[in-house]
Each structure stands twice: as C-alpha cells, then as structure tokens.
Scaffold this motif. Structure first.
Motif, PDB file in Angstrom:
ATOM      1  N   PHE A  42       8.063  39.470  49.660  1.00  0.00           N
ATOM      2  CA  PHE A  42       7.470  40.665  50.270  1.00  0.00           C
ATOM      3  C   PHE A  42       6.259  41.162  49.488  1.00  0.00           C
ATOM      4  N   ASP A  43       5.442  41.955  50.179  1.00  0.00           N
ATOM      5  CA  ASP A  43       4.351  42.724  49.573  1.00  0.00           C
ATOM      6  C   ASP A  43       3.306  41.845  48.886  1.00  0.00           C
ATOM      7  N   PHE A  44       2.723  40.929  49.650  1.00  0.00           N
ATOM      8  CA  PHE A  44       1.632  40.091  49.142  1.00  0.00           C
ATOM      9  C   PHE A  44       0.332  40.893  49.143  1.00  0.00           C
ATOM     10  N   GLU A  45      -0.549  40.580  48.203  1.00  0.00           N
ATOM     11  CA  GLU A  45      -1.903  41.128  48.221  1.00  0.00           C
ATOM     12  C   GLU A  45      -2.849  39.973  48.494  1.00  0.00           C
ATOM     13  N   GLY A  46      -3.319  39.866  49.712  1.00  0.00           N
ATOM     14  CA  GLY A  46      -4.166  38.741  50.092  1.00  0.00           C
ATOM     15  C   GLY A  46      -3.350  37.466  50.127  1.00  0.00           C
ATOM     16  N   ASP A  47      -3.876  36.417  49.506  1.00  0.00           N
ATOM     17  CA  ASP A  47      -3.176  35.133  49.497  1.00  0.00           C
ATOM     18  C   ASP A  47      -2.671  34.772  48.094  1.00  0.00           C
ATOM     19  N   ARG A  48      -2.483  35.783  47.228  1.00  0.00           N
ATOM     20  CA  ARG A  48      -2.047  35.545  45.851  1.00  0.00           C
ATOM     21  C   ARG A  48      -0.638  36.069  45.621  1.00  0.00           C
ATOM     22  N   PHE A  49       0.052  35.429  44.666  1.00  0.00           N
ATOM     23  CA  PHE A  49       1.356  35.913  44.243  1.00  0.00           C
ATOM     24  C   PHE A  49       1.186  37.178  43.409  1.00  0.00           C
ATOM     25  N   GLY A  50       2.245  38.008  43.380  1.00  0.00           N
ATOM     26  CA  GLY A  50       2.254  39.199  42.540  1.00  0.00           C
ATOM     27  C   GLY A  50       2.576  38.841  41.099  1.00  0.00           C
ATOM     28  N   ASN A  51       2.833  39.856  40.272  1.00  0.00           N
ATOM     29  CA  ASN A  51       3.211  39.634  38.878  1.00  0.00           C
ATOM     30  C   ASN A  51       4.402  38.683  38.814  1.00  0.00           C
ATOM     31  N   VAL A  52       4.418  37.826  37.813  1.00  0.00           N
ATOM     32  CA  VAL A  52       5.436  36.777  37.713  1.00  0.00           C
ATOM     33  C   VAL A  52       6.620  37.242  36.876  1.00  0.00           C
ATOM     34  N   ASP A  53       7.822  37.070  37.412  1.00  0.00           N
ATOM     35  CA  ASP A  53       9.070  37.222  36.670  1.00  0.00           C
ATOM     36  C   ASP A  53       9.633  35.811  36.515  1.00  0.00           C
ATOM     37  N   GLU A  54       9.745  35.344  35.257  1.00  0.00           N
ATOM     38  CA  GLU A  54      10.188  33.976  35.020  1.00  0.00           C
ATOM     39  C   GLU A  54      11.698  33.918  34.826  1.00  0.00           C
ATOM     40  N   CYS A  55      12.277  32.757  35.138  1.00  0.00           N
ATOM     41  CA  CYS A  55      13.722  32.576  34.995  1.00  0.00           C
ATOM     42  C   CYS A  55      14.095  32.387  33.525  1.00  0.00           C
ATOM     43  N   LEU A  56      15.309  32.724  33.178  1.00  0.00           N
ATOM     44  CA  LEU A  56      15.790  32.593  31.803  1.00  0.00           C
ATOM     45  C   LEU A  56      15.866  31.142  31.356  1.00  0.00           C
ATOM     46  N   SER A  57      16.076  30.224  32.279  1.00  0.00           N
ATOM     47  CA  SER A  57      16.173  28.802  31.937  1.00  0.00           C
ATOM     48  C   SER A  57      14.896  28.294  31.277  1.00  0.00           C
ATOM     49  N   ASP A  58      13.750  28.822  31.687  1.00  0.00           N
ATOM     50  CA  ASP A  58      12.486  28.388  31.097  1.00  0.00           C
ATOM     51  C   ASP A  58      12.404  28.784  29.623  1.00  0.00           C
ATOM     52  N   TYR A  59      12.957  29.936  29.271  1.00  0.00           N
ATOM     53  CA  TYR A  59      12.900  30.393  27.884  1.00  0.00           C
ATOM     54  C   TYR A  59      13.825  29.594  26.982  1.00  0.00           C
ATOM     55  N   THR A  60      14.947  29.110  27.501  1.00  0.00           N
ATOM     56  CA  THR A  60      15.861  28.336  26.664  1.00  0.00           C
ATOM     57  C   THR A  60      15.288  26.976  26.322  1.00  0.00           C
ATOM     58  N   VAL A  61      14.317  26.501  27.088  1.00  0.00           N
ATOM     59  CA  VAL A  61      13.647  25.238  26.801  1.00  0.00           C
ATOM     60  C   VAL A  61      12.457  25.471  25.872  1.00  0.00           C
ATOM     61  N   VAL A  62      11.700  26.514  26.101  1.00  0.00           N
ATOM     62  CA  VAL A  62      10.461  26.760  25.380  1.00  0.00           C
ATOM     63  C   VAL A  62      10.718  27.268  23.956  1.00  0.00           C
ATOM     64  N   LEU A  63      11.651  28.192  23.772  1.00  0.00           N
ATOM     65  CA  LEU A  63      11.866  28.788  22.460  1.00  0.00           C
ATOM     66  C   LEU A  63      12.240  27.782  21.375  1.00  0.00           C
ATOM     67  N   PRO A  64      13.169  26.848  21.605  1.00  0.00           N
ATOM     68  CA  PRO A  64      13.460  25.860  20.553  1.00  0.00           C
ATOM     69  C   PRO A  64      12.253  24.977  20.210  1.00  0.00           C
ATOM     70  N   VAL A  65      11.457  24.639  21.197  1.00  0.00           N
ATOM     71  CA  VAL A  65      10.272  23.816  20.955  1.00  0.00           C
ATOM     72  C   VAL A  65       9.264  24.588  20.110  1.00  0.00           C
ATOM     73  N   VAL A  66       9.023  25.840  20.457  1.00  0.00           N
ATOM     74  CA  VAL A  66       8.098  26.669  19.678  1.00  0.00           C
ATOM     75  C   VAL A  66       8.625  26.859  18.262  1.00  0.00           C
ATOM     76  N   GLY A  67       9.932  27.106  18.136  1.00  0.00           N
ATOM     77  CA  GLY A  67      10.544  27.255  16.817  1.00  0.00           C
ATOM     78  C   GLY A  67      10.378  26.005  15.967  1.00  0.00           C
ATOM     79  N   ALA A  68      10.573  24.844  16.563  1.00  0.00           N
ATOM     80  CA  ALA A  68      10.421  23.582  15.830  1.00  0.00           C
ATOM     81  C   ALA A  68       8.970  23.379  15.378  1.00  0.00           C
ATOM     82  N   ILE A  69       8.022  23.731  16.216  1.00  0.00           N
ATOM     83  CA  ILE A  69       6.601  23.592  15.850  1.00  0.00           C
ATOM     84  C   ILE A  69       6.260  24.520  14.690  1.00  0.00           C
ATOM     85  N   VAL A  70       6.774  25.750  14.725  1.00  0.00           N
ATOM     86  CA  VAL A  70       6.514  26.700  13.634  1.00  0.00           C
ATOM     87  C   VAL A  70       7.100  26.188  12.332  1.00  0.00           C
TER      88      VAL A  70
END
Length: 74
Positions: A42-70
C-alpha cells in the motif's frame, strides 16, 4: 488459512525486503520458499518503493561476516 501467522510485516508506506531464503510452512503438504524479495502492498509514491524494513534473517548472515572481517583486520 493461518490466523496466527504474520508474513512480510511492515507499516503502511514502507516496503519489506529480504535477500536471504525464507521457508514458510503453510500446511502439511504446502511450503512456500522465498528468496531475494522486495514487496510493498500500500501507499506507493510514484513507481518507487517506500522506506525499507529488512528481515531479521539478513542480519544473521551479515553480522558474523562483518565481525569476521573486523577481527581479521585487527
């Protein structure tokens, strides 16, 4: 019909994005798998998506990788 199930939850005007694979059991014989989705109902502005809410599954993959790089950089 699953009365207690909430899928792809976000507020009106926002979009839901999930890069990682999700599996949702709809019944004993039916399972829905999604990967790399970007949805908004709902509530599109033109042909673009609104602000993004990301799923928690994406963070469980990204955080360990970022931690390992640090750790490697330190």
């Amino acid at each position: 019909m699953k009365h207690a199930m909430m899928m792809f939850e976000t507020v009106v005007g926002h979009s839901f994005k999930c890069v990682s694979e999700q599996s949702i059991q709809l019944s004993a014989q039916l399972q829905m798998k999604t990967a790399n989705i970007h949805l908004q109902a709902f509530d599109f502005e033109g042909d673009r998506f609104g602000n993004v809410d990301e799923c928690l599954s994406d963070y469980t993959v990204v955080l360990p990788v970022v931690g390992a790089i640090v750790v490697i950089l330190c």
